[in-house]
Design a protein around this motif. Structure first.
Motif, PDB file in Angstrom:
ATOM      1  N   TYR A 292     -23.571 -65.828  43.917  1.00  0.00           N
ATOM      2  CA  TYR A 292     -22.381 -65.417  43.184  1.00  0.00           C
ATOM      3  C   TYR A 292     -21.389 -66.566  43.040  1.00  0.00           C
ATOM      4  N   ARG A 293     -20.588 -66.486  42.007  1.00  0.00           N
ATOM      5  CA  ARG A 293     -19.542 -67.477  41.755  1.00  0.00           C
ATOM      6  C   ARG A 293     -18.380 -67.230  42.715  1.00  0.00           C
ATOM      7  N   PRO A 294     -18.065 -68.207  43.597  1.00  0.00           N
ATOM      8  CA  PRO A 294     -16.925 -68.010  44.496  1.00  0.00           C
ATOM      9  C   PRO A 294     -15.599 -68.133  43.759  1.00  0.00           C
ATOM     10  N   ILE A 295     -14.521 -67.705  44.394  1.00  0.00           N
ATOM     11  CA  ILE A 295     -13.193 -67.836  43.795  1.00  0.00           C
ATOM     12  C   ILE A 295     -12.744 -69.296  43.846  1.00  0.00           C
ATOM     13  N   GLY A 296     -12.818 -69.908  45.030  1.00  0.00           N
ATOM     14  CA  GLY A 296     -12.441 -71.310  45.171  1.00  0.00           C
ATOM     15  C   GLY A 296     -13.581 -72.209  44.728  1.00  0.00           C
ATOM     16  N   VAL A 297     -13.478 -72.766  43.524  1.00  0.00           N
ATOM     17  CA  VAL A 297     -14.553 -73.594  42.972  1.00  0.00           C
ATOM     18  C   VAL A 297     -14.095 -75.042  42.827  1.00  0.00           C
ATOM     19  N   ASN A 298     -15.049 -75.899  42.513  1.00  0.00           N
ATOM     20  CA  ASN A 298     -14.774 -77.329  42.411  1.00  0.00           C
ATOM     21  C   ASN A 298     -13.809 -77.673  41.285  1.00  0.00           C
ATOM     22  N   ARG A 299     -13.758 -76.870  40.228  1.00  0.00           N
ATOM     23  CA  ARG A 299     -12.980 -77.232  39.046  1.00  0.00           C
ATOM     24  C   ARG A 299     -11.627 -76.525  38.949  1.00  0.00           C
ATOM     25  N   THR A 300     -11.137 -75.999  40.073  1.00  0.00           N
ATOM     26  CA  THR A 300      -9.779 -75.455  40.078  1.00  0.00           C
ATOM     27  C   THR A 300      -8.776 -76.586  39.881  1.00  0.00           C
ATOM     28  N   GLY A 301      -7.905 -76.416  38.903  1.00  0.00           N
ATOM     29  CA  GLY A 301      -6.863 -77.415  38.663  1.00  0.00           C
ATOM     30  C   GLY A 301      -5.655 -77.186  39.544  1.00  0.00           C
ATOM     31  N   HIS A 302      -5.209 -75.949  39.599  1.00  0.00           N
ATOM     32  CA  HIS A 302      -4.127 -75.599  40.514  1.00  0.00           C
ATOM     33  C   HIS A 302      -4.140 -74.109  40.789  1.00  0.00           C
ATOM     34  N   MET A 303      -3.468 -73.740  41.865  1.00  0.00           N
ATOM     35  CA  MET A 303      -3.118 -72.351  42.130  1.00  0.00           C
ATOM     36  C   MET A 303      -1.612 -72.300  42.286  1.00  0.00           C
ATOM     37  N   VAL A 304      -0.981 -71.409  41.538  1.00  0.00           N
ATOM     38  CA  VAL A 304       0.467 -71.234  41.638  1.00  0.00           C
ATOM     39  C   VAL A 304       0.749 -69.771  41.942  1.00  0.00           C
ATOM     40  N   ALA A 305       1.413 -69.529  43.077  1.00  0.00           N
ATOM     41  CA  ALA A 305       1.881 -68.189  43.438  1.00  0.00           C
ATOM     42  C   ALA A 305       3.385 -68.156  43.215  1.00  0.00           C
ATOM     43  N   LEU A 306       3.831 -67.287  42.324  1.00  0.00           N
ATOM     44  CA  LEU A 306       5.245 -67.203  41.962  1.00  0.00           C
ATOM     45  C   LEU A 306       5.872 -66.036  42.712  1.00  0.00           C
ATOM     46  N   GLN A 307       6.762 -66.368  43.639  1.00  0.00           N
ATOM     47  CA  GLN A 307       7.393 -65.389  44.524  1.00  0.00           C
ATOM     48  C   GLN A 307       8.848 -65.215  44.107  1.00  0.00           C
ATOM     49  N   ILE A 308       9.223 -63.983  43.736  1.00  0.00           N
ATOM     50  CA  ILE A 308      10.602 -63.693  43.336  1.00  0.00           C
ATOM     51  C   ILE A 308      11.188 -62.748  44.377  1.00  0.00           C
ATOM     52  N   ARG A 309      12.196 -63.229  45.108  1.00  0.00           N
ATOM     53  CA  ARG A 309      12.636 -62.600  46.351  1.00  0.00           C
ATOM     54  C   ARG A 309      13.925 -61.805  46.153  1.00  0.00           C
ATOM     55  N   PRO A 310      13.925 -60.506  46.459  1.00  0.00           N
ATOM     56  CA  PRO A 310      15.103 -59.670  46.205  1.00  0.00           C
ATOM     57  C   PRO A 310      16.272 -59.962  47.138  1.00  0.00           C
ATOM     58  N   TYR A 311      16.008 -60.552  48.283  1.00  0.00           N
ATOM     59  CA  TYR A 311      17.055 -60.799  49.276  1.00  0.00           C
ATOM     60  C   TYR A 311      17.731 -62.152  49.096  1.00  0.00           C
ATOM     61  N   ALA A 312      17.238 -62.980  48.187  1.00  0.00           N
ATOM     62  CA  ALA A 312      17.815 -64.308  47.970  1.00  0.00           C
ATOM     63  C   ALA A 312      18.770 -64.271  46.782  1.00  0.00           C
ATOM     64  N   PRO A 313      19.818 -65.099  46.804  1.00  0.00           N
ATOM     65  CA  PRO A 313      20.699 -65.190  45.636  1.00  0.00           C
ATOM     66  C   PRO A 313      19.916 -65.617  44.398  1.00  0.00           C
ATOM     67  N   ALA A 314      20.457 -65.310  43.234  1.00  0.00           N
ATOM     68  CA  ALA A 314      19.752 -65.621  41.990  1.00  0.00           C
ATOM     69  C   ALA A 314      19.473 -67.108  41.849  1.00  0.00           C
ATOM     70  N   CYS A 315      20.339 -67.953  42.396  1.00  0.00           N
ATOM     71  CA  CYS A 315      20.185 -69.395  42.197  1.00  0.00           C
ATOM     72  C   CYS A 315      18.931 -69.940  42.873  1.00  0.00           C
ATOM     73  N   ASN A 316      18.467 -69.318  43.944  1.00  0.00           N
ATOM     74  CA  ASN A 316      17.274 -69.807  44.651  1.00  0.00           C
ATOM     75  C   ASN A 316      16.255 -68.695  44.873  1.00  0.00           C
ATOM     76  N   ARG A 317      16.242 -67.735  43.975  1.00  0.00           N
ATOM     77  CA  ARG A 317      15.422 -66.538  44.163  1.00  0.00           C
ATOM     78  C   ARG A 317      13.931 -66.799  43.975  1.00  0.00           C
ATOM     79  N   THR A 318      13.570 -67.663  43.042  1.00  0.00           N
ATOM     80  CA  THR A 318      12.156 -67.867  42.713  1.00  0.00           C
ATOM     81  C   THR A 318      11.618 -69.126  43.381  1.00  0.00           C
ATOM     82  N   VAL A 319      10.517 -68.951  44.090  1.00  0.00           N
ATOM     83  CA  VAL A 319       9.821 -70.075  44.715  1.00  0.00           C
ATOM     84  C   VAL A 319       8.413 -70.142  44.136  1.00  0.00           C
ATOM     85  N   MET A 320       8.032 -71.327  43.698  1.00  0.00           N
ATOM     86  CA  MET A 320       6.676 -71.559  43.205  1.00  0.00           C
ATOM     87  C   MET A 320       5.871 -72.201  44.333  1.00  0.00           C
TER      88      MET A 320
END
Length: 575
Positions: free
Chosen positions: A404-432
């Motif tokens: 089977y084809r695994p998820i983590g393969v040789n040709r992955t360019g990047h993985m970005v998880a975008l976390q938007i946090r309700p407890y943080a002020p709007a100015c620093n709410r989103t972390v990539m």
């Protein structure tokens, strides 16, 4: 096909954040260098022309600032892939999916048609631009929306106006909601909100398996779609919903009165659908037999059949495509992600409800425990660990380890998880949370999105190989370590643990500074007042990665050098 997606609703995540994450994998035999950059409002085009399809679109004059992780090379367009804007709306695009031939026959893809002949020739035909695609979507949507819902609406309008030349899934999120959009043919689309207490898994297939038409054409609390979806389904016979099966006098029946395998409510609903459909068909036949011209108007026929559609249907069956190749390339990935997040279920015995080759693995479900960023990073770099299908494992056979084809393969360019946090002020709410290169050999690190610039170590990725940036350094580590998995794995796991721990410490420390120094918009009236602080934190992460990734490269290079097949030393004989 490429890419794997996992989405985490706010009540399913460990801290109440919405989290959307996707591996961006290059096509087979291709490796696309990645970078992390900020697009300022003055740099956003006002008139857009696609590189691949040549479609031209005038854009609004009020874009906002946004941070993206695009390709370095512009030969196939911008391909922003993942990003977040200053209003804390995030996008990831796209997850390649597939629709069936009935859909393609009814609503063909809008493909570029080159010009034929020369201007002035009798048979000259001018170029016909194609629609929008992965190259364009984030650039056309993210700078102009303040909520995820606005993003769905804007994307839907673009699809209906310009069409698309490929089948895609698109994720749009804010602090409260995650929406997943799937394109249906050239101009149609559906969108479903990820339930707050669920995660969703998408492995290169049309995934949504339940859709509420009444909500989509009503309050739109959980579902949205193109304006004519019902008429489209009826006209081209795309609905495959059956009534509740049962038996009556030894004959198969479909009505509420005979269903024994569903709940009473479902039986009534399905039976009502069957009755409505039968009534609509009967009315249509009656109209044909009595109408002077042999049939009712086409509009009237469609309206009657639209009224007979079920409230709920399964888009995966109506619009999606299923082939034996899915059981090698796609379904095993959904199986493994859900196996990890719902481990108490039976996934491995001959009696398991879902196997790696099941076509009906749910699109979303409630996890057994709240999902962490570490879960997301592990899953999107996974290779069937703990199963006979792990290419680096010892279980199973040589055949099963490459079945089977695994998820983590040789040709992955990047993985970005975008976390938007309700407890943080709007100015620093989103972390990539960003990783570059093949997942099993690297890990995610945090970068605040609301900035004017990004660290050079991620921003200035070169088209050619260089150890001066994160992408190529991680690529080199993966290529060297792959052949010596067990000998280098300890060093790689140590790197992963240190980078993740540093990331959490840095985010905690920076968040505290934002509050203590009064940078929040409540104190300053400016959501961008903390940009300098956030850039300082991002710079610290960039330098940490530069130092520790170089150390990891040194370690795996040394270990692997000692294991080369041509190694030889006089001390081998005269020690």
């Amino acid at each position: 096909m490429s890419c794997t997606t996992i989405l985490i609703g706010k009540n399913a995540s460990y801290d109440g954040s919405t989290i959307i994450a996707r591996d961006d994998d290059s096509g087979s035999g291709r490796y696309d260098p990645k970078r992390l950059v900020v697009v300022a409002p003055e740099d956003q085009p006002r008139h857009y022309r696609s590189v691949l399809s040549h479609v031209e679109i005038d854009l609004p004059d009020d874009p906002c600032r946004y941070t993206i992780a695009p390709n370095v090379l512009n030969n196939r367009g911008i391909l922003a892939e993942a990003g977040a804007n200053e209003h804390n709306v995030a996008m990831s695009a796209t997850e390649t999916i597939a629709v069936n031939e009935r859909v393609l026959g009814a609503d063909p893809m809008v493909e570029l048609k080159p010009a034929q002949g020369e201007p002035g020739d009798e048979d000259y035909r001018p170029e016909q631009p194609g629609g929008i695609g992965e190259e364009d979507i984030i650039t056309l949507v993210l700078p102009y929306v303040k909520t995820a819902r606005e993003g769905v609406v804007r994307l839907g309008e673009l699809l209906e106006t310009y069409g698309t030349y490929e089948s895609n899934g698109v994720i749009i999120s804010d602090v409260d909601e995650i929406w997943y959009v799937e394109t249906i043919g050239g101009h149609h689309w559906i969108a479903r909100r990820v339930p707050d207490d669920c995660y969703a898994t998408i492995p290169n297939q049309l995934g949504i398996d339940d859709f509420d038409l009444a909500d989509a054409f009503g309050r739109q609390r959980e579902y949205m779609c193109s304006a004519d979806l019902r008429e489209f389904m009826v006209k081209y016979h795309l609905d495959r919903t059956m009534g509740v099966p049962g038996t009556s006098g030894g004959r198969h029946a479909h009505s509420a009165g005979f269903g024994s395998t569903a709940s009473a409510g479902a039986a009534v609903s399905a039976g009502a659908h069957s009755a409505r459909r039968a009534a609509a068909v009967s009315a249509h036949v009656s109209a044909e037999s009595t109408s002077p011209n042999g049939g009712d108007s086409r509009d009237g026929q469609i309206a009657a059949l639209v009224a007979a559609l079920p409230r709920r249907f399964n888009p995966r069956k109506a619009f999606g495509a299923t082939t034996p190749k899915d059981h090698i390339y796609n379904t095993p990935r959904a199986w493994y992600m859900q196996r990890h997040l719902n481990p108490s279920e039976d996934w491995d015995s001959p009696a398991a409800r879902y196997t790696p080759e099941s076509d009906d693995i749910p699109w979303c479900r409630v996890p057994e425990d709240k999902v962490t960023l570490e879960d997301v990073d592990f899953l999107l770099s996974s290779h069937f660990e703990g199963t006979p299908y792990d290419p680096y494992g010892t279980k199973g056979t040589p055949e099963t380890r490459h079945r089977y084809r695994p998820i983590g393969v040789n040709r992955t360019g990047h993985m970005v998880a975008l976390q938007i946090r309700p407890y943080a002020p709007a100015c620093n709410r989103t972390v990539m949370w960003v990783s570059f290169g093949s997942g099993p050999f690297t890990t995610i690190a945090p970068f605040y999105a609301n900035v004017d610039d990004t660290p050079a170590y991620l921003r200035d990725t070169t088209p050619e190989v260089s150890t001066g940036n994160l992408y190529w350094t991680n690529r080199l580590i993966a290529v060297i370590a792959d052949a010596h998995w067990y000998e280098t794995n300890s060093a790689i796991n140590g790197y992963i643990e240190r980078v993740r721990a540093f990331g959490h410490q840095l985010v905690e420390r920076t968040d505290e500074r934002i509050i203590e120094d009064g940078y929040t918009e409540e104190n300053t009236g400016d959501v961008r007042a903390a940009v300098a602080v956030l850039e300082e934190a991002n710079g610290e992460t960039g330098e940490y990665l530069r130092e520790h990734t170089a150390k990891l490269l040194n370690s795996v290079l040394y270990t692997s050098s000692n294991l080369m097949h041509n190694s030889f030393a006089m001390s081998d004989r005269w020690a």
